[in-house]
Motif scaffolding. Structure first.
Motif, PDB file in Angstrom:
ATOM      1  N   GLY A   1       1.012  -1.240  -0.188  1.00 22.82           N
ATOM      2  CA  GLY A   1       0.395  -0.144   0.179  1.00 22.82           C
ATOM      3  C   GLY A   1       1.251   1.467  -0.006  1.00 22.82           C
ATOM      4  O   GLY A   1       2.315   1.352   0.801  1.00 22.82           O
ATOM      5  N   ARG A   2       0.475   1.994  -0.862  1.00 21.47           N
ATOM      6  CA  ARG A   2       1.909   3.236  -1.377  1.00 21.47           C
ATOM      7  C   ARG A   2       0.816   4.460  -0.495  1.00 21.47           C
ATOM      8  O   ARG A   2       1.504   5.676  -0.393  1.00 21.47           O
ATOM      9  N   VAL A   3      -0.374   4.900  -0.424  1.00 15.45           N
ATOM     10  CA  VAL A   3      -0.980   6.163  -0.137  1.00 15.45           C
ATOM     11  C   VAL A   3      -2.205   6.091   1.250  1.00 15.45           C
ATOM     12  O   VAL A   3      -2.816   5.004   0.953  1.00 15.45           O
ATOM     13  N   GLY A   4      -2.328   6.533   2.036  1.00 15.09           N
ATOM     14  CA  GLY A   4      -3.485   7.087   2.800  1.00 15.09           C
ATOM     15  C   GLY A   4      -3.818   5.795   4.303  1.00 15.09           C
ATOM     16  O   GLY A   4      -2.423   5.299   4.380  1.00 15.09           O
ATOM     17  N   ALA A   5      -4.827   5.370   3.889  1.00 13.41           N
ATOM     18  CA  ALA A   5      -5.259   4.408   5.419  1.00 13.41           C
ATOM     19  C   ALA A   5      -4.566   2.817   5.675  1.00 13.41           C
ATOM     20  O   ALA A   5      -4.538   2.866   6.244  1.00 13.41           O
ATOM     21  N   TYR A   6      -3.972   2.894   4.086  1.00 13.31           N
ATOM     22  CA  TYR A   6      -3.793   0.988   3.891  1.00 13.31           C
ATOM     23  C   TYR A   6      -2.499   1.668   3.411  1.00 13.31           C
ATOM     24  O   TYR A   6      -1.526  -0.039   2.847  1.00 13.31           O
ATOM     25  N   CYS A   7      -1.176   3.062   3.677  1.00 17.94           N
ATOM     26  CA  CYS A   7       0.035   3.225   3.856  1.00 17.94           C
ATOM     27  C   CYS A   7       0.579   1.873   4.197  1.00 17.94           C
ATOM     28  O   CYS A   7       0.706   1.861   5.659  1.00 17.94           O
ATOM     29  N   GLY A   8       1.743   1.096   3.636  1.00 17.44           N
ATOM     30  CA  GLY A   8       2.635  -0.158   4.854  1.00 17.44           C
ATOM     31  C   GLY A   8       1.610  -1.464   4.384  1.00 17.44           C
ATOM     32  O   GLY A   8       2.394  -2.420   4.635  1.00 17.44           O
ATOM     33  N   SER A   9       0.796  -1.423   3.897  1.00 16.94           N
ATOM     34  CA  SER A   9       0.006  -2.741   3.809  1.00 16.94           C
ATOM     35  C   SER A   9       0.509  -3.750   2.593  1.00 16.94           C
ATOM     36  O   SER A   9       1.319  -3.570   2.479  1.00 16.94           O
ATOM     37  N   LEU A  10       0.752  -4.748   3.317  1.00 14.35           N
ATOM     38  CA  LEU A  10       1.741  -5.450   2.744  1.00 14.35           C
ATOM     39  C   LEU A  10       0.381  -7.494   2.250  1.00 14.35           C
ATOM     40  O   LEU A  10      -0.330  -7.804   2.943  1.00 14.35           O
ATOM     41  N   TYR A  11       0.772  -7.228   0.907  1.00 12.51           N
ATOM     42  CA  TYR A  11      -0.256  -8.500   0.548  1.00 12.51           C
ATOM     43  C   TYR A  11       1.200  -9.370  -0.920  1.00 12.51           C
ATOM     44  O   TYR A  11       1.521  -8.996  -1.331  1.00 12.51           O
ATOM     45  N   TYR A  12       1.283 -10.838   0.167  1.00 11.75           N
ATOM     46  CA  TYR A  12       1.814 -11.553  -1.551  1.00 11.75           C
ATOM     47  C   TYR A  12       1.042 -12.301  -1.730  1.00 11.75           C
ATOM     48  O   TYR A  12       0.429 -12.791  -1.396  1.00 11.75           O
ATOM     49  N   VAL A  13       1.929 -12.103  -3.248  1.00 16.59           N
ATOM     50  CA  VAL A  13       1.144 -12.640  -4.184  1.00 16.59           C
ATOM     51  C   VAL A  13       1.596 -13.363  -5.307  1.00 16.59           C
ATOM     52  O   VAL A  13       2.739 -12.906  -6.089  1.00 16.59           O
ATOM     53  N   PRO A  14       1.438 -14.671  -5.670  1.00 22.52           N
ATOM     54  CA  PRO A  14       2.693 -15.713  -5.829  1.00 22.52           C
ATOM     55  C   PRO A  14       1.446 -16.016  -7.506  1.00 22.52           C
ATOM     56  O   PRO A  14       3.313 -16.581  -7.934  1.00 22.52           O
ATOM     57  N   ASN A  15       1.501 -15.076  -8.055  1.00 16.30           N
ATOM     58  CA  ASN A  15       0.164 -15.527  -9.288  1.00 16.30           C
ATOM     59  C   ASN A  15       0.516 -14.417 -10.335  1.00 16.30           C
ATOM     60  O   ASN A  15       1.204 -13.093  -9.370  1.00 16.30           O
ATOM     61  N   LYS A  16      -0.244 -14.281 -11.351  1.00 17.78           N
ATOM     62  CA  LYS A  16       0.120 -13.206 -12.125  1.00 17.78           C
ATOM     63  C   LYS A  16      -1.267 -12.180 -11.073  1.00 17.78           C
ATOM     64  O   LYS A  16      -2.464 -12.787 -10.755  1.00 17.78           O
ATOM     65  N   CYS A  17      -0.963 -10.226 -11.388  1.00 16.86           N
ATOM     66  CA  CYS A  17      -1.488  -9.970 -10.161  1.00 16.86           C
ATOM     67  C   CYS A  17      -1.830  -8.330 -11.613  1.00 16.86           C
ATOM     68  O   CYS A  17      -0.261  -8.636 -12.345  1.00 16.86           O
ATOM     69  N   TRP A  18      -2.401  -7.173 -11.497  1.00 14.77           N
ATOM     70  CA  TRP A  18      -2.148  -6.275 -11.532  1.00 14.77           C
ATOM     71  C   TRP A  18      -2.071  -5.455 -10.018  1.00 14.77           C
ATOM     72  O   TRP A  18      -2.940  -5.124  -9.500  1.00 14.77           O
ATOM     73  N   ILE A  19      -1.359  -4.461 -10.320  1.00 15.86           N
ATOM     74  CA  ILE A  19      -0.934  -3.967  -9.162  1.00 15.86           C
ATOM     75  C   ILE A  19      -1.197  -2.059  -9.530  1.00 15.86           C
ATOM     76  O   ILE A  19      -0.958  -1.634 -10.110  1.00 15.86           O
ATOM     77  N   SER A  20      -2.297  -1.974  -8.498  1.00 17.69           N
ATOM     78  CA  SER A  20      -3.032  -0.999  -9.878  1.00 17.69           C
ATOM     79  C   SER A  20      -1.750   0.680  -8.957  1.00 17.69           C
ATOM     80  O   SER A  20      -1.027   0.817  -8.348  1.00 17.69           O
ATOM     81  N   ASP A  21      -2.359   2.290  -9.509  1.00 20.08           N
ATOM     82  CA  ASP A  21      -1.170   3.102  -8.943  1.00 20.08           C
ATOM     83  C   ASP A  21      -1.209   4.115  -7.806  1.00 20.08           C
ATOM     84  O   ASP A  21      -0.631   4.810  -7.275  1.00 20.08           O
ATOM     85  N   ASN A  22      -2.078   2.813  -6.554  1.00 20.42           N
ATOM     86  CA  ASN A  22      -2.407   3.016  -4.904  1.00 20.42           C
ATOM     87  C   ASN A  22      -1.343   2.160  -4.756  1.00 20.42           C
ATOM     88  O   ASN A  22      -1.152   2.259  -3.339  1.00 20.42           O
ATOM     89  N   ALA A  23      -0.936   2.044  -4.898  1.00 16.84           N
ATOM     90  CA  ALA A  23       0.332   0.229  -4.777  1.00 16.84           C
ATOM     91  C   ALA A  23       1.569   0.287  -5.076  1.00 16.84           C
ATOM     92  O   ALA A  23       1.987   0.854  -6.021  1.00 16.84           O
TER      93      ALA A  23
END
Length: 386
Positions: free
Chosen positions: A266-288
């Motif tokens: 997580g890059r900004v706001g209330a979820y800044c610093g949140s973490l998710y391990y994603v072992p497969n294909k994904c799209w990372i949005s612009d707030n991460a």
């Protein structure tokens, strides 16, 4: 009205009991997840005598519908014998639970079709409301009480399995974090004899840069030496089956991906610093931000990032913000590759169990939605829980 549909007003009645003697102290609020939760409102100086009492198996809903987006705030009290809620809520109850099961009715309220109906029927200029008269006009299928109890039992079986899976995953996650701390913060990783390193007399050396002792042979590095960071991008318009990750987890699904086998941050706001391990294909949005290990040890890197408490290291005056520059500049002690490999071998087993439970929960959630959708034709609802 369809032949098997009944008007809700024939089965419910409003309740307006006030906390005049101040005997009830538990203050709850209705969330948009349609559950009653402890209120965080500042009640200093508030006259709590005007607050409404709600008892077990009674409902509360917020008539003002223009403040919660597409969701109607409505919930059934089940966790407490009684509580108090703001006088802004409407409290009501089922008149005869042998004709209409309260939990069956709550299932109906959980349907997205009910939310759409209530929003459509809301009225007002400054703010839209779904008043008691409109609530009484709600139509729903009401089969025999025996059938209602069967449907509720099925639904609760699914919900309880989902809750159990979430609890098990929480325990597995806590186990993984505790192991990381034991190995890499307490320095009790197994030595060559399989014994805890530090307490078994493992050599420690003082590092001026970190101002602490670290195991002999460990390096001191910048985070950028071990993990590559990239900003996410605006999510695609077309829907698919590839998860889109933002600071608060999965935001939706796309038809393409921009990263694979990474850590979403997580890059900004209330979820800044949140973490998710994603072992497969994904799209990372612009707030991460995407983080990817340069040494193919993303599981270790995931818990390494967790140990930094990134939200506390964020910048920004208006709201918290993480940047690639800030992440790249962090300094840390870094274990040798043999210790990391042993850790990943153990943690991979934990994560395999976590994802097995997550996949089962996803299937259960799909079945949960199916049960709710089948309420319009209740005779078709079958018991198919594996």
């Amino acid at each position: 009205m369809q032949s098997n549909y009944k008007k809700l007003g024939d089965y419910v009645q409003p309740v307006n009991n006030r906390n005049t003697d101040l005997k009830v102290e538990t203050l709850l609020g209705v969330s948009i997840q349609k559950i009653l939760i402890p209120s965080i409102a500042n009640t200093v100086g508030t006259n709590m005598k005007t607050y409404k009492i709600i008892k077990q198996n009674q409902f509360a809903y917020g008539p003002v519908t223009s403040r919660n987006g597409d969701k109607i705030s409505i919930a059934l009290l089940q966790e407490y014998d009684e509580a108090i809620i703001s006088q802004a809520y409407t409290v009501f109850e089922v008149v005869d639970s042998n004709r209409l099961h309260p939990e069956y009715l709550m299932m109906w309220f959980r349907r997205p079709e009910f939310d759409r109906y209530a929003r459509f029927k809301s009225h007002g200029s400054a703010r839209e409301t779904f008043d008691w008269e409109e609530m009484c006009e709600v139509e729903l299928p009401i089969p025999s009480i025996k059938k209602q109890r069967e449907i509720v039992k099925e639904y609760n079986t699914v919900i309880n399995r989902i809750i159990l899976n979430e609890q098990l995953n929480q325990k597995l996650e806590e186990t993984a974090q505790a192991l990381y701390k034991y190995w890499f913060e307490d320095f009790e990783f197994p030595n060559e004899e399989g014994k805890p390193y530090k307490s078994s007399g493992g050599a420690m050396v003082y590092n001026d840069e970190l101002d602490k002792e670290i195991p002999e042979g460990w390096a001191v590095v910048f985070l950028s030496d071990k993990i590559e960071f990239k900003n996410g991008k605006s999510k695609p318009n077309q829907v698919g089956n590839i998860p889109i990750y933002g600071g608060n987890g999965i935001l939706g699904y796309a038809n393409k991906f921009n990263f694979e086998n990474i850590i979403a941050i997580g890059r900004v706001g209330a979820y800044c610093g949140s973490l998710y391990y994603v072992p497969n294909k994904c799209w990372i949005s612009d707030n991460a931000i995407c983080g990817k290990s340069k040494n193919d040890n993303n599981l270790f890197s995931f818990y390494l990032l967790k140990s930094f408490n990134l939200n506390e290291k964020s910048e920004g005056t208006g709201q918290p913000l993480l940047t690639q520059g800030l992440l790249n500049s962090l300094i840390l002690e870094y274990p040798n590759k043999n210790v990391i490999r042993k850790f990943e071998d153990v943690i991979q087993i934990v994560f395999d169990n976590i994802y097995q439970l997550l996949n089962e929960t996803e299937s259960l959630s799909t079945f949960q939605k199916l049960l709710l959708s089948k309420m319009t034709s209740v005779e078709e609802v079958k018991t198919e829980i594996v």
